[in-house]
Design a protein around this motif. Structure first.
Motif, PDB file in Angstrom:
ATOM      1  N   ILE A   1       0.855  -1.187   0.000  1.00  0.00           N
ATOM      2  CA  ILE A   1       0.000   0.000   0.000  1.00  0.00           C
ATOM      3  C   ILE A   1       0.887   1.231   0.000  1.00  0.00           C
ATOM      4  N   GLU A   2       0.601   2.174  -0.881  1.00  0.00           N
ATOM      5  CA  GLU A   2       1.375   3.408  -0.965  1.00  0.00           C
ATOM      6  C   GLU A   2       0.455   4.600  -0.721  1.00  0.00           C
ATOM      7  N   ASN A   3       0.846   5.460   0.219  1.00  0.00           N
ATOM      8  CA  ASN A   3       0.083   6.663   0.541  1.00  0.00           C
ATOM      9  C   ASN A   3       0.999   7.881   0.498  1.00  0.00           C
ATOM     10  N   GLU A   4       0.401   9.052   0.470  1.00  0.00           N
ATOM     11  CA  GLU A   4       1.161  10.301   0.440  1.00  0.00           C
ATOM     12  C   GLU A   4       0.572  11.266   1.451  1.00  0.00           C
ATOM     13  N   ILE A   5       1.456  11.822   2.300  1.00  0.00           N
ATOM     14  CA  ILE A   5       1.040  12.798   3.300  1.00  0.00           C
ATOM     15  C   ILE A   5       1.871  14.058   3.090  1.00  0.00           C
ATOM     16  N   GLN A   6       1.280  15.074   2.485  1.00  0.00           N
ATOM     17  CA  GLN A   6       1.977  16.331   2.212  1.00  0.00           C
ATOM     18  C   GLN A   6       3.316  16.059   1.511  1.00  0.00           C
ATOM     19  N   LYS A   7       3.277  15.288   0.448  1.00  0.00           N
ATOM     20  CA  LYS A   7       4.432  14.928  -0.389  1.00  0.00           C
ATOM     21  C   LYS A   7       5.353  13.878   0.233  1.00  0.00           C
ATOM     22  N   THR A   8       5.152  13.542   1.493  1.00  0.00           N
ATOM     23  CA  THR A   8       5.904  12.437   2.085  1.00  0.00           C
ATOM     24  C   THR A   8       5.283  11.123   1.635  1.00  0.00           C
ATOM     25  N   GLU A   9       6.096  10.264   1.062  1.00  0.00           N
ATOM     26  CA  GLU A   9       5.600   9.005   0.506  1.00  0.00           C
ATOM     27  C   GLU A   9       5.742   7.885   1.543  1.00  0.00           C
ATOM     28  N   ILE A  10       4.627   7.262   1.903  1.00  0.00           N
ATOM     29  CA  ILE A  10       4.579   6.198   2.908  1.00  0.00           C
ATOM     30  C   ILE A  10       4.268   4.877   2.204  1.00  0.00           C
ATOM     31  N   THR A  11       5.110   3.873   2.426  1.00  0.00           N
ATOM     32  CA  THR A  11       4.894   2.547   1.846  1.00  0.00           C
ATOM     33  C   THR A  11       4.765   1.521   2.961  1.00  0.00           C
ATOM     34  N   ASN A  12       3.695   0.731   2.927  1.00  0.00           N
ATOM     35  CA  ASN A  12       3.508  -0.411   3.817  1.00  0.00           C
ATOM     36  C   ASN A  12       3.503  -1.675   2.962  1.00  0.00           C
ATOM     37  N   ARG A  13       4.314  -2.666   3.354  1.00  0.00           N
ATOM     38  CA  ARG A  13       4.409  -3.900   2.571  1.00  0.00           C
ATOM     39  C   ARG A  13       4.317  -5.113   3.498  1.00  0.00           C
ATOM     40  N   PHE A  14       3.449  -6.047   3.116  1.00  0.00           N
ATOM     41  CA  PHE A  14       3.275  -7.290   3.851  1.00  0.00           C
ATOM     42  C   PHE A  14       3.705  -8.437   2.936  1.00  0.00           C
ATOM     43  N   ARG A  15       4.716  -9.185   3.350  1.00  0.00           N
ATOM     44  CA  ARG A  15       5.256 -10.244   2.485  1.00  0.00           C
ATOM     45  C   ARG A  15       5.260 -11.570   3.237  1.00  0.00           C
ATOM     46  N   TYR A  16       4.833 -12.636   2.528  1.00  0.00           N
ATOM     47  CA  TYR A  16       4.826 -13.992   3.090  1.00  0.00           C
ATOM     48  C   TYR A  16       5.722 -14.864   2.222  1.00  0.00           C
ATOM     49  N   GLU A  17       6.669 -15.576   2.854  1.00  0.00           N
ATOM     50  CA  GLU A  17       7.672 -16.326   2.110  1.00  0.00           C
ATOM     51  C   GLU A  17       7.634 -17.809   2.437  1.00  0.00           C
ATOM     52  N   GLN A  18       7.773 -18.632   1.400  1.00  0.00           N
ATOM     53  CA  GLN A  18       8.006 -20.062   1.566  1.00  0.00           C
ATOM     54  C   GLN A  18       9.484 -20.300   1.250  1.00  0.00           C
ATOM     55  N   ARG A  19      10.218 -20.798   2.221  1.00  0.00           N
ATOM     56  CA  ARG A  19      11.674 -20.890   2.122  1.00  0.00           C
ATOM     57  C   ARG A  19      12.122 -22.349   1.973  1.00  0.00           C
ATOM     58  N   PHE A  20      12.876 -22.615   0.922  1.00  0.00           N
ATOM     59  CA  PHE A  20      13.441 -23.940   0.684  1.00  0.00           C
ATOM     60  C   PHE A  20      14.945 -23.827   0.931  1.00  0.00           C
ATOM     61  N   LEU A  21      15.385 -24.311   2.094  1.00  0.00           N
ATOM     62  CA  LEU A  21      16.748 -24.109   2.549  1.00  0.00           C
ATOM     63  C   LEU A  21      17.615 -25.329   2.261  1.00  0.00           C
ATOM     64  N   ASP A  22      18.896 -25.055   2.050  1.00  0.00           N
ATOM     65  CA  ASP A  22      19.883 -26.108   1.856  1.00  0.00           C
ATOM     66  C   ASP A  22      21.077 -25.769   2.740  1.00  0.00           C
ATOM     67  N   GLN A  23      21.122 -26.374   3.929  1.00  0.00           N
ATOM     68  CA  GLN A  23      22.155 -26.055   4.903  1.00  0.00           C
ATOM     69  C   GLN A  23      22.937 -27.311   5.253  1.00  0.00           C
ATOM     70  N   ASN A  24      24.251 -27.258   5.033  1.00  0.00           N
ATOM     71  CA  ASN A  24      25.120 -28.405   5.315  1.00  0.00           C
ATOM     72  C   ASN A  24      24.612 -29.663   4.620  1.00  0.00           C
ATOM     73  N   ASN A  25      24.213 -29.480   3.347  1.00  0.00           N
ATOM     74  CA  ASN A  25      23.712 -30.585   2.522  1.00  0.00           C
ATOM     75  C   ASN A  25      22.441 -31.206   3.087  1.00  0.00           C
ATOM     76  N   SER A  26      21.742 -30.448   3.917  1.00  0.00           N
ATOM     77  CA  SER A  26      20.470 -30.905   4.478  1.00  0.00           C
ATOM     78  C   SER A  26      19.372 -29.935   4.047  1.00  0.00           C
ATOM     79  N   LYS A  27      18.306 -30.456   3.482  1.00  0.00           N
ATOM     80  CA  LYS A  27      17.230 -29.612   2.959  1.00  0.00           C
ATOM     81  C   LYS A  27      16.143 -29.441   4.020  1.00  0.00           C
ATOM     82  N   ALA A  28      15.560 -28.247   4.047  1.00  0.00           N
ATOM     83  CA  ALA A  28      14.529 -27.934   5.031  1.00  0.00           C
ATOM     84  C   ALA A  28      13.535 -26.955   4.426  1.00  0.00           C
ATOM     85  N   PHE A  29      12.370 -26.846   5.068  1.00  0.00           N
ATOM     86  CA  PHE A  29      11.323 -25.930   4.609  1.00  0.00           C
ATOM     87  C   PHE A  29      10.852 -25.082   5.777  1.00  0.00           C
TER      88      PHE A  29
END
Length: 235
Positions: free
Chosen positions: A112-140
């Motif tokens: 969501i992007e809003n403007e208050i007297q030329k000041t630009e305000i951005t709110n962002r909501f992000r959801y991630e699915q992570r496929f990890l590879d750590q020490n040759n071990s896979k995880a989610f």
């Protein structure tokens, strides 16, 4: 309370949280170079891409590469939903060898992007699915991120299409699923940033600022003092 007032209140609270004194065991000094681009495809559709390069402690070597393309759809003039993919590769030195650990992510976000007297305000909501590879071990794992930013004009033209501004932002990361695969905590990390920027045109911004990152890890907590250079383009 109006949405813009809510955004400002959240920004203040999160910045106070982000810059609070923490008791981490490890402190590092890093450099991040970040390019963010948005390309308009049609009236409603857009393509976005982020590329980021990060250094290890004291800029000894490049240890991280992030590439994040996405496709967004404007559901309103100031609201965009985006889905995309992230490649996140890290190289850590152990003795004389570098250990490569790739991570692949799928993400969904609402901005969501809003403007208050030329000041630009951005709110962002992000959801991630992570496929990890750590020490040759896979995880989610899955993670939620909330980002809020204010771009405050300082010495600009009346329309804020050129000139100097101040950028202030905060991003909170929470482990929603698979925290035992990450750091055994619901709280993952927090990033607070502030720095001046220059708007060359309404399509090109350049920022140089300081970011403080506090990150929970399995064996030790991390505090990063980061010099970040940001290039933003949109066409």
């Amino acid at each position: 309370m109006k949405p813009c007032k809510v955004s400002c209140a959240l920004l203040k609270c999160l910045l106070l949280f982000g810059f609070q004194q923490s008791y981490a065991q490890t402190i590092e000094h890093n450099g991040w170079l970040f390019w963010s681009h948005q390309q308009k495809i049609s009236e409603r559709w857009q393509f976005s891409a982020d590329v980021q390069v990060r250094t290890a402690d004291k800029s000894e070597y490049v240890n991280t590469l992030l590439i994040r393309p996405g496709i967004g759809y404007k559901i309103a003039d100031n609201q965009t939903v985006t889905v995309g993919y992230t490649y996140f590769g890290t190289w850590d030195k152990e003795s004389e060898h570098k250990i490569y650990e790739p991570e692949h992510r799928i993400f969904e976000q609402f901005q969501i992007e809003n403007e208050i007297q030329k000041t630009e305000i951005t709110n962002r909501f992000r959801y991630e699915q992570r496929f990890l590879d750590q020490n040759n071990s896979k995880a989610f794992a899955q993670r939620f991120r909330y980002y809020v930013q204010a771009q405050i004009p300082l010495f600009t033209n009346p329309l804020f299409t050129k000139g100097i501004y101040l950028s202030v932002q905060n991003e909170l990361f929470l482990n929603v699923q698979g925290k035992d695969q990450v750091n055994n905590h619901f709280f993952d990390q927090n990033r607070s940033y502030a720095g001046p920027g220059y708007r060359f045109t309404e399509n090109i911004d350049l920022e140089i600022g300081y970011m403080f990152r506090y990150q929970i890890e399995k064996e030790t907590n991390m505090r990063n003092n980061i010099l970040q250079v940001v290039i933003k383009t949109s066409f």
